[in-house]
Design an enzyme around this catalytic site. Structure first.
Site, PDB file in Angstrom:
ATOM      1  N   ASP A 228      65.530  68.287  74.874  1.00 35.98           N
ATOM      2  CA  ASP A 228      65.055  68.461  73.498  1.00 35.98           C
ATOM      3  C   ASP A 228      63.940  69.497  73.512  1.00 35.98           C
ATOM      4  O   ASP A 228      62.774  69.159  73.704  1.00 35.98           O
ATOM      5  CB  ASP A 228      64.510  67.146  72.933  1.00 35.98           C
ATOM      6  CG  ASP A 228      65.565  66.080  72.764  1.00 35.98           C
ATOM      7  OD1 ASP A 228      66.295  66.124  71.772  1.00 35.98           O
ATOM      8  OD2 ASP A 228      65.648  65.186  73.630  1.00 35.98           O
TER       9      ASP A 228
ATOM     10  N   ARG B  99      60.081  69.618  75.810  1.00 36.62           N
ATOM     11  CA  ARG B  99      60.074  68.942  77.115  1.00 36.62           C
ATOM     12  C   ARG B  99      59.636  69.867  78.240  1.00 36.62           C
ATOM     13  O   ARG B  99      59.218  69.410  79.293  1.00 36.62           O
ATOM     14  CB  ARG B  99      61.473  68.400  77.437  1.00 36.62           C
ATOM     15  CG  ARG B  99      62.119  67.584  76.341  1.00 36.62           C
ATOM     16  CD  ARG B  99      61.292  66.425  75.867  1.00 36.62           C
ATOM     17  NE  ARG B  99      62.028  65.596  74.931  1.00 36.62           N
ATOM     18  CZ  ARG B  99      61.486  64.702  74.123  1.00 36.62           C
ATOM     19  NH1 ARG B  99      60.177  64.537  74.111  1.00 36.62           N
ATOM     20  NH2 ARG B  99      62.228  63.980  73.311  1.00 36.62           N
TER      21      ARG B  99
ATOM     22  N   ARG C  31      59.194  68.589  62.213  1.00 36.06           N
ATOM     23  CA  ARG C  31      60.368  68.959  63.012  1.00 36.06           C
ATOM     24  C   ARG C  31      61.440  69.592  62.129  1.00 36.06           C
ATOM     25  O   ARG C  31      62.375  70.211  62.634  1.00 36.06           O
ATOM     26  CB  ARG C  31      60.928  67.725  63.714  1.00 36.06           C
ATOM     27  CG  ARG C  31      59.970  67.095  64.721  1.00 36.06           C
ATOM     28  CD  ARG C  31      60.473  65.728  65.173  1.00 36.06           C
ATOM     29  NE  ARG C  31      61.737  65.839  65.879  1.00 36.06           N
ATOM     30  CZ  ARG C  31      62.548  64.795  66.116  1.00 36.06           C
ATOM     31  NH1 ARG C  31      62.219  63.577  65.672  1.00 36.06           N
ATOM     32  NH2 ARG C  31      63.672  64.967  66.784  1.00 36.06           N
TER      33      ARG C  31
ATOM     34  N   HIS D 262      69.992  65.623  62.444  1.00 40.14           N
ATOM     35  CA  HIS D 262      70.703  64.413  62.875  1.00 40.14           C
ATOM     36  C   HIS D 262      71.690  64.069  61.763  1.00 40.14           C
ATOM     37  O   HIS D 262      71.267  63.678  60.669  1.00 40.14           O
ATOM     38  CB  HIS D 262      69.744  63.259  63.090  1.00 40.14           C
ATOM     39  CG  HIS D 262      68.587  63.571  64.000  1.00 40.14           C
ATOM     40  ND1 HIS D 262      67.469  64.271  63.570  1.00 40.14           N
ATOM     41  CD2 HIS D 262      68.372  63.284  65.307  1.00 40.14           C
ATOM     42  CE1 HIS D 262      66.611  64.375  64.577  1.00 40.14           C
ATOM     43  NE2 HIS D 262      67.141  63.790  65.644  1.00 40.14           N
TER      44      HIS D 262
ATOM     45  N   HIS E 181      63.675  55.297  66.061  1.00 37.23           N
ATOM     46  CA  HIS E 181      63.379  54.855  67.425  1.00 37.23           C
ATOM     47  C   HIS E 181      63.039  53.369  67.444  1.00 37.23           C
ATOM     48  O   HIS E 181      63.264  52.692  68.451  1.00 37.23           O
ATOM     49  CB  HIS E 181      62.198  55.641  68.004  1.00 37.23           C
ATOM     50  CG  HIS E 181      62.509  57.075  68.285  1.00 37.23           C
ATOM     51  ND1 HIS E 181      62.455  58.052  67.311  1.00 37.23           N
ATOM     52  CD2 HIS E 181      62.877  57.699  69.433  1.00 37.23           C
ATOM     53  CE1 HIS E 181      62.768  59.217  67.853  1.00 37.23           C
ATOM     54  NE2 HIS E 181      63.034  59.036  69.123  1.00 37.23           N
TER      55      HIS E 181
ATOM     56  N   ASP F 267      72.663  60.454  69.088  1.00 30.98           N
ATOM     57  CA  ASP F 267      71.248  60.428  69.415  1.00 30.98           C
ATOM     58  C   ASP F 267      71.079  59.403  70.535  1.00 30.98           C
ATOM     59  O   ASP F 267      72.017  58.661  70.869  1.00 30.98           O
ATOM     60  CB  ASP F 267      70.427  60.056  68.178  1.00 30.98           C
ATOM     61  CG  ASP F 267      68.989  60.566  68.238  1.00 30.98           C
ATOM     62  OD1 ASP F 267      68.537  60.962  69.336  1.00 30.98           O
ATOM     63  OD2 ASP F 267      68.305  60.573  67.200  1.00 30.98           O
TER      64      ASP F 267
END
Length: 608
Positions: A142, A150, A211, A242, A254, A327
């Site tokens: 990501d 990352r 984002r 998404h 999450h 995801d």
């Protein structure tokens, strides 16, 4: 946080009306992409025919693994691998489970530095080619940039999505993706889970926010398509996410299961355009959302497990035939209703190809194997997904040359021209919202003494320090005398008193704010500093909505993230080295009346 539901519905209605007026509800005809060349198609089918059932099922999984090396990770990482997957190393993971991909995380110690990442990638690819049926792996991460990255320094960190939305340049968006893609490819990372295609129409969204490129579906669509083309022109796979749209939620998937209450018409006008644009641009993969969307599927299954959404809409209505990836299956939004052994089975039945990072690989793999053996899922259905996955690997050249080199890293990653482009791009994103009495730009002669205070959230990958320190250093390098004082996201009374005392004798106070709410202690900090009579400049270092909660400030700006590249650019704007060019990609509503817009989309001041 104050209630923004009314303002959200107002924004939805306005956005939908604009899209209808522009004729965007009926988008261009669906594009069918990713059909493999006949010769490749036949060769890949022969490869699939040689695979055992276990090897076929393994190709569907993209898995995490701990460690900086494919064969010799640190002991602590070996223990984590043994605990979670029953293997010691990445190489053993590939050999035992035949996984089709690996995802890199900083917290899994996969991304220490570019040479190490390249060596890890090569080790993983060697393990893939050492199998009885040799197959290279899709190595992913990501790397959205902004608050989600990352791979950090010395790689080039570009402005994040909402900053690019403020810049409004599709050319900048594409160039940023080209640079990021080239650097990822040099390190052996061949699939990036970016760009975010969600339209952030809910200011209270806890998981998307900056984002997203913004709240205007057409602007977001253009930037998503530009980034998809940019990444893929650099030779890596791009993933829009998404699906079918995660931009209007107050729950983080999450930790829970969000419910999107848009009507089908609102979905068509608000959420769908960026995905349609990505498909038209030839996007290589689409990531699903762990959200319930009753207007698209009246069951209470998340979209990741919804055949009406993934097959009925994404595949059949939008005509998408590329790779569909879930995801992360570790997220609670997809685990609330079914067990970890059933989630992968239901995802495949819904139309998914890649199963990303299940919490229990053994349970997930056994669930899929059992479903195939019982006839719940046909071998032909599994092979359909494998063909898409292998076709993508073929397109990326992994069957020809899966390895990378240190020389390639040194020629590409974090080179001077890339870093300079990142700086220039960031300068075009900083947004000036308030400038009372033309306080800005600052003058080194007129305002020699600056105090930089404010929130210091955990630094994103690639930051050289907390935001206050980075800003103070940037101002010092620009010729100012700047002092940093971290007051935190929730400053105590003692810290506020310390900041007020430190403001004495200063010419200007710069306050970095972070997601200010009605009850936030950051409001008290700003109010106390304003009361000193020293001019206060606020810089929103995440969501740009902070200014609605802050009164009395002489100047206010939005940086959209607290990475070095965006903070340095904001300092240059404040100092007048460059003019502010950013324009709000989202509206800012009034704090006392959320039905009223304080600053609309497209708002931004300049120094002219």
């Amino acid at each position: 946080m104050h209630d923004r539901s009314l303002s959200r519905r107002t924004l939805l209605a306005a956005t939908a009306a604009t899209a209808v007026a522009a004729g965007t509800v009926a988008a261009a005809s669906p594009a069918v992409a990713h059909a493999p060349q006949p010769s490749h198609h036949a060769r890949l089918k022969r490869l699939i025919a040689r695979m055992s059932l276990e090897e076929k099922v393994g190709q569907l999984f993209v898995m995490r693994v701990y460690g900086h090396s494919a064969t010799a990770p640190d002991q602590a990482d070996i223990e984590l691998n043994l605990k979670e997957m029953g293997v010691r190393t990445a190489a053993e993971l590939v050999a035992k489970y035949h996984v089709g991909g690996i995802i890199y995380f900083a917290w899994a110690h996969n991304t220490r530095d570019p040479h190490q990442i390249a060596d890890l990638s090569n080790g993983i690819q060697r393990a893939g080619l050492a199998q009885s049926t040799p197959v290279p792996l899709l190595i992913s991460t990501d790397q959205e940039h902004g608050i989600v990255a990352r791979v950090g320094r010395p790689a080039t960190l570009m402005p994040g999505a909402m900053a690019l939305g403020a810049g409004g340049s599709r050319s900048d968006a594409r160039t940023a993706a080209q640079i990021a893609g080239a650097e990822l490819a040099a390190m052996g990372i061949c699939q990036n889970y970016a760009p975010v295609a969600d339209v952030n129409v809910n200011p209270a969204n806890p998981v998307i926010g900056v984002r997203s490129f913004g709240a205007d579906p057409q602007a977001v669509a253009g930037l998503v398509a530009a980034q998809a083309r940019g990444y893929q022109s650099a030779g890596i796979a791009s993933t829009c996410k998404h699906f079918p749209g995660h931009g209007d939620t107050t729950i983080d998937s999450h930790t829970g299961i969000p419910v999107i209450t848009h009507t089908r018409e609102e979905w068509e006008s608000i959420d769908a355009p960026p995905f349609r644009a990505a498909i038209a641009a030839g996007i290589d993969s689409v990531m699903t959302a762990h959200i319930q969307f009753p207007a698209l599927d009246p069951s209470d299954d998340p979209a990741t497990l919804s055949r009406p959404i993934l097959t009925g809409i994404l595949r059949e209505e939008l005509g998408y035939d590329g790779v569909v990836v879930t995801d992360a299956l570790t997220m609670q939004g997809v685990r609330d209703k079914y067990g970890d052994d059933r989630v992968p089975v239901l995802a495949l039945k819904a139309g998914v190809d890649q199963l990303l990072n299940p919490p229990d690989l053994v349970a997930a793999r056994n669930g899929v194997l059992g479903a195939v053996k019982s006839g719940e899922i046909s071998v032909a259905r599994i092979e359909e997904s494998i063909l898409r996955i292998l076709s993508l690997k073929e397109k990326l050249g992994l069957f020809r040359e899966p390895f990378v080199s240190h020389r390639g890293v040194d020629r590409t990653v974090g080179i001077r021209s890339h870093l300079a482009t990142a700086d220039r791009t960031a300068e075009r994103t900083t947004t000036l919202l308030v400038n009372e009495g033309r306080l800005l730009p600052l003058s080194r002669r007129r305002e020699p003494g600056l105090l930089v205070v404010g929130a210091d959230p955990a630094s994103p990958s690639g930051s050289t320090g907390p935001p206050t320190a980075v800003l103070a250093k940037a101002f010092t390098e620009l010729g100012f005398t700047a002092t940093a004082l971290s007051t935190g996201i929730t400053p105590t009374t003692a810290k506020i008193d310390e900041a007020v005392a430190a403001a004495g004798g200063k010419d200007v106070v710069i306050v970095g704010t972070y997601n200010v709410t009605a009850a936030a202690a950051q409001r008290t900090l700003v109010a106390r500093l304003v009361a000193t009579g020293v001019p206060v400049v606020t810089l929103a270092i995440r969501n740009p909505y902070d200014i609605a909660q802050l009164g009395g400030v002489r100047a206010a700006l939005a940086a959209y993230c607290w990475t070095d590249v965006e903070l340095r650019a904001a300092a240059r704007v404040i100092a007048g080295r460059v003019d502010p060019e950013g324009r709000l990609p989202v509206p800012v509503q009034r704090a006392d009346d959320p039905t009223q817009v304080l600053y609309p989309i497209g708002y931004g001041l300049s120094y002219d």
